[in-house]
Design an enzyme around this catalytic site. Structure first.
Site, PDB file in Angstrom:
ATOM      1  N   HIS A  92      -1.634   2.886  -0.873  1.00 29.75           N
ATOM      2  CA  HIS A  92      -3.018   2.538  -1.225  1.00 29.75           C
ATOM      3  C   HIS A  92      -3.953   3.559  -0.582  1.00 29.75           C
ATOM      4  CE1 HIS A  92      -6.746   0.358  -1.664  1.00 29.75           C
ATOM      5  NE2 HIS A  92      -6.138  -0.444  -2.521  1.00 29.75           N
ATOM      6  N   GLU A 164      -5.292   3.908  -9.515  1.00 28.37           N
ATOM      7  CA  GLU A 164      -6.505   3.400  -8.882  1.00 28.37           C
ATOM      8  C   GLU A 164      -7.443   4.555  -8.526  1.00 28.37           C
ATOM      9  OE1 GLU A 164      -6.290  -0.513  -6.920  1.00 28.37           O
ATOM     10  OE2 GLU A 164      -5.206   0.744  -5.522  1.00 28.37           O
TER      11      GLU A 164
END
Ligand code: PGA
Length: 256
Positions: A92, A164
């Site tokens: 992430h 993302e």
């Protein structure tokens, strides 16, 4: 189509456990819904107990890149498996930024996750909203290539990639147009097939970054799986999204 609920550090115990109860009921009643909750480490045992038998799955938000051993503060993949995790998120952008996670470390984490028979959710993203879909695809492909172990035996089986855009993370930013997202995903998919011997049905590419009640329908219409951060902390918002998605899937199934 996969829905990942990334309960970031803001999720409180009471709200989280109540939400797990409600979501478990929802998924039990609509067993085609593929929903993965990603709670903080400390909530995993309680959430795991609450959702047992419902079809809901758990992802950890991170794992150690090392086997169990003398590494104070780390949580190894093996332990996550023992506590009922089916997925682990890695790479992430918040972890890359705040904890200096490198591609090399992420690759080791993927090896651990695969070794302990869980599914990696590999997050990749670009920095700038003005980049073309082609440029973004190249950036993502380079990131994936740097992170995926090339051991074909290890890498068989499911893999989730979460596209993302870093600039879109935050809950209420703009998101790229859906055709742009589709172009990026198509390019990434082709490239992953060249990197590892993965079957089509085992590779799921989802979108994350400010998906919320105002924009998710654009992704749903194209059957693009979604990762929710901020929106997943709100029981009403996420329940409405998932309920609408169930109805939409039912309509779709009846028209096919
Ligand atoms: P967001 O977070 O939905 O709040 O933008 C996405 C994520 O968790 O990466």
């Amino acid at each position: 189509m996969l829905y990942v609920l990334n309960w970031k550090a803001g999720m409180s115990k009471d709200v989280g456990l109540e939400m797990a109860r409600r979501l478990a009921q929802l998924v039990l009643a609509h067993n085609f819904l593929k929903v993965v909750i990603a709670p903080s480490y400390i909530m995993i045992p309680d959430v795991s107990e609450i959702i047992a038998g419902s079809g809901l799955k758990i992802a950890a938000q991170n794992c150690s890149h090392l086997e169990p051993g003398p590494y104070t503060g780390e949580v190894p993949a093996k332990t996550l498996r023992e506590y009922g995790c089916a997925y682990v998120m890695i790479g992430h952008s918040e972890r890359r930024k705040h904890y200096a996670e490198t591609s090399d470390m992420i690759m080791k984490k993927i090896s651990m996750i695969k070794t302990y028979e869980m599914i990696p959710i590999l997050c990749v993203g670009n920095d700038h909203p003005e980049e073309s879909a082609e440029k973004v695809s190249k950036t993502l492909i380079a990131q994936i290539d740097a992170c995926l172990p090339k051991d074909s035996k290890l890498m068989k089986g499911p893999l989730v990639i979460a596209y993302e855009p870093i600039w879109a993370i935050g809950g209420s930013k703009d998101i790229p147009p859906v055709d742009y997202i589709k172009t990026v995903m198509k390019e990434v998919r082709k490239a992953v097939y060249d990197m590892i011997p993965i079957k089509e049905e085992n590779l799921e590419i989802i979108y994350g970054g400010s998906v919320n009640e105002h924009n998710y329908k654009n992704l749903l219409k194209e059957q693009i799986g979604m990762l929710f951060g901020k929106a997943s902390l709100n029981l009403v918002e996420i329940s409405n999204i998932l309920k609408y998605s169930c109805d939409f899937s039912n309509v779709l199934a009846n028209t096919e």
